[in-house]
Enzyme design. Structure first.
Site, mmCIF file in Angstrom:
data_model
loop_
_atom_site.group_PDB
_atom_site.id
_atom_site.type_symbol
_atom_site.label_atom_id
_atom_site.label_comp_id
_atom_site.label_asym_id
_atom_site.label_seq_id
_atom_site.Cartn_x
_atom_site.Cartn_y
_atom_site.Cartn_z
ATOM 1 N N SER A 44 2.756 -7.236 -11.854
ATOM 2 C CA SER A 44 1.428 -6.793 -11.446
ATOM 3 C C SER A 44 0.377 -7.510 -12.278
ATOM 4 O O SER A 44 0.698 -8.208 -13.237
ATOM 5 C CB SER A 44 1.290 -5.278 -11.610
ATOM 6 O OG SER A 44 1.156 -4.968 -12.980
ATOM 7 N N LYS A 45 -0.853 -7.306 -11.890
ATOM 8 C CA LYS A 45 -1.992 -7.972 -12.535
ATOM 9 C C LYS A 45 -1.974 -7.841 -14.056
ATOM 10 O O LYS A 45 -2.372 -8.762 -14.770
ATOM 11 C CB LYS A 45 -3.309 -7.381 -11.995
ATOM 12 C CG LYS A 45 -3.900 -8.211 -10.880
ATOM 13 C CD LYS A 45 -4.992 -9.165 -11.427
ATOM 14 C CE LYS A 45 -5.401 -10.231 -10.446
ATOM 15 N NZ LYS A 45 -4.766 -11.530 -10.656
ATOM 16 N N ARG A 46 -1.516 -6.667 -14.529
ATOM 17 C CA ARG A 46 -1.597 -6.481 -15.978
ATOM 18 C C ARG A 46 -0.654 -7.407 -16.747
ATOM 19 O O ARG A 46 -0.772 -7.565 -17.947
ATOM 20 C CB ARG A 46 -1.394 -5.003 -16.339
ATOM 21 C CG ARG A 46 0.018 -4.554 -16.339
ATOM 22 C CD ARG A 46 0.170 -3.049 -16.320
ATOM 23 N NE ARG A 46 1.371 -2.752 -15.583
ATOM 24 C CZ ARG A 46 2.590 -2.851 -16.097
ATOM 25 N NH1 ARG A 46 2.759 -3.195 -17.355
ATOM 26 N NH2 ARG A 46 3.648 -2.606 -15.356
ATOM 27 N N GLY B 186 -0.666 -10.553 -16.254
ATOM 28 C CA GLY B 186 -1.345 -11.853 -16.356
ATOM 29 C C GLY B 186 -1.529 -12.476 -14.993
ATOM 30 O O GLY B 186 -1.465 -11.780 -13.975
#
Ligand code: GLU
Length: 468
Positions: free
Chosen positions: A243-245, A247
């Site tokens: 996921s986005k978290r 990177g």
């Protein structure tokens, strides 16, 4: 599959965003598999969801593929444009008695499920229209459903997952054509893959269940089922779903961070596929080695350290004259002005000293700054701070001595050693002043490499600028 059938693979993204790193890996696997076997690699844009599909997303995906060097054979096919053909196949399936008109309304289907739940039966919808006599067809909207086998199993022979068996009493008569005449995703994929002659479907394992349903459509049409290869998804370094978290997820973000495409290909190929213990390999080697049995069953984990490491090795291994145009392409994509002839020549000349230890083009360009600027150059705070009174004196003396020094590494080294020695200093003490003067920052190639590349006049000008 007959042995003579040439390999055809495809990448079939839905154009609802950017090219995701997982999609890029899927595209790469398909590209490697086809190109490594003299086969064809096709692109299909799955744009049937008109609400969510945008031309910008298609363009971004194609840009990402182009950057990675994964161009398809011929133009990308638009799935939406094939809708007439999809409908035609649905009707052909009716003619073959493999599909039927279903007039059940949403309410009726809901009521069926309610009753099934209440009686503790399977809630899988069994349409009363499956074997209806056409004479009883009412006027009014209907969908076309597959007359799926009710008994037995549907087996997906998967090159990665092995044999996966689905019970037919757990698969309903899926809708092929909606009441507005538009095809469902399941039908569209099968018809397109068949029409495009796709022999191998390599895609994320989130599509494994779809493969069972799609197999039923192939069987109904008597079409050859492709080889399936459902690859495990990519997870974050912590083993959780990506996921986005974690990177950057978009391929273009990696391009913007300056990773070379060859390094990215190498890294993506290693995400979920292996060839012995080889970590670093060229694209030619990957084309030769890539095969389906080398794909693992466990989710691959992103590892940014490994990515950097591999990219650094690719930069080091790429011939200087190939790196220059790649860097120019990087600068152009970043919206930077084109290099002048002189800058390009300087970059090429300096390349041997720049590529060492650079993991990205950003690192490399930062180190190359000395060759891209002309005096008077700007200096960052650290470089400015290095220009103490003593340092300026050293620069003045060095500039004077260099006027008559032959322009070769050993003579330059001797000249600088002479200036340092006259002050009772070692080379290490005078290098920061020279670096600050020549590069304007403290990260640069060695001072002698810089002098040799920029030449006598420019060197003396920069030393004098900094000394004044
Ligand atoms: N369009 C689908 C996706 O983006 C892929 C379908 C397929 O590969 O069969 O997930």
């Amino acid at each position: 599959m007959s042995a003579a059938r040439p390999v055809v693979t495809r990448f079939a993204p839905s154009p609802t965003g950017y090219l995701h790193i997982g999609g890029a890996r899927t595209a790469l696997f398909n590209w490697l598999y086809a190109r490594g076997r003299g086969g064809r690699f096709l692109l299909r844009i799955e744009d049937t969801d008109r609400e969510r599909s945008t031309p910008e997303a298609t363009a971004a995906i194609l840009r990402g593929l182009t950057w990675l060097g994964l161009e398809g054979d011929g133009d990308a096919v638009s799935q939406f444009e094939q809708r007439g053909r999809h409908a035609e196949v649905a009707h052909e399936m009716m003619a073959r008695d493999c599909a039927y008109r279903c007039y059940s309304t949403q309410e009726e289907i809901e009521a069926f499920r309610e009753a099934a739940r209440a009686e503790g039966r399977s809630t899988l919808f069994l349409s009363p229209w499956r074997d209806a006599d056409p004479a009883t067809w009412p006027d009014g909207p209907y969908v076309i459903r597959l007359k799926a086998p009710r008994e037995g199993t549907t087996v997906v022979e998967d090159a990665v997952q092995g044999e996966v068996t689905f019970r037919n009493d757990q698969l309903d008569d899926m809708v092929l054509l909606r009441s507005d005449g538009t095809p469902t995703y399941m039908l569209a994929v099968v018809v397109d893959d068949h029409d495009m002659g796709v022999t191998h479907v390599i895609r994320g394992d989130d599509h494994l269940n779809n493969a069972a349903r799609q197999t039923q459509i192939y069987r109904a049409m008597d079409w050859e089922v492709p080889v399936w290869a459902h690859i495990p998804l990519i997870h974050g370094p912590d083993g959780k779903k990506l996921s986005k978290r974690h990177g950057a997820l978009g391929v273009e973000e990696y391009q913007a961070m300056g990773y070379p495409a060859a390094g990215m290909r190498n890294y993506l190929a290693r995400l979920g596929w292996s060839h012995g213990n080889d970590e670093f390999f060229t694209t030619e080697q990957a084309l030769e080695w890539f095969d389906l049995p080398g794909i693992g069953r466990a989710p691959a984990r992103l590892d940014f350290k490994k990515l950097e490491n591999i990219c650094g090795q690719h930069i080091a291994a790429t011939p200087d004259e190939e790196l220059v145009p790649e860097i120019e392409a990087y600068l152009a994509a970043a919206g930077e002005p084109a290099l002048t002839e002189k800058q390009r020549a300087g970059l090429l000349q300096a390349m041997y000293s720049l590529k060492d230890r650079a993991k990205t083009f950003v690192d490399l360009i930062e180190k190359a700054r000395f060759v891209l600027v002309e005096h008077p150059i700007s200096r960052d705070d650290a470089a400015q701070a290095a220009l103490t009174e003593d340092a300026r004196g050293i620069l003045r003396d060095t500039a004077a001595l260099l006027r008559t020094t032959p322009w070769e590494r050993h003579t330059l080294e001797a000249a600088v050693a002479e200036v340092a020695g006259a002050r009772g200093l070692g080379l290490g003490k005078v290098a920061p002043a020279l670096r600050a003067a020549l590069a304007g920052r403290m990260l640069s190639p060695s001072v002698f490499d810089m002098m040799l590349v920029i030449g006598r006049d420019e060197t003396i000008s920069r030393l004098e600028d900094a000394a004044s």
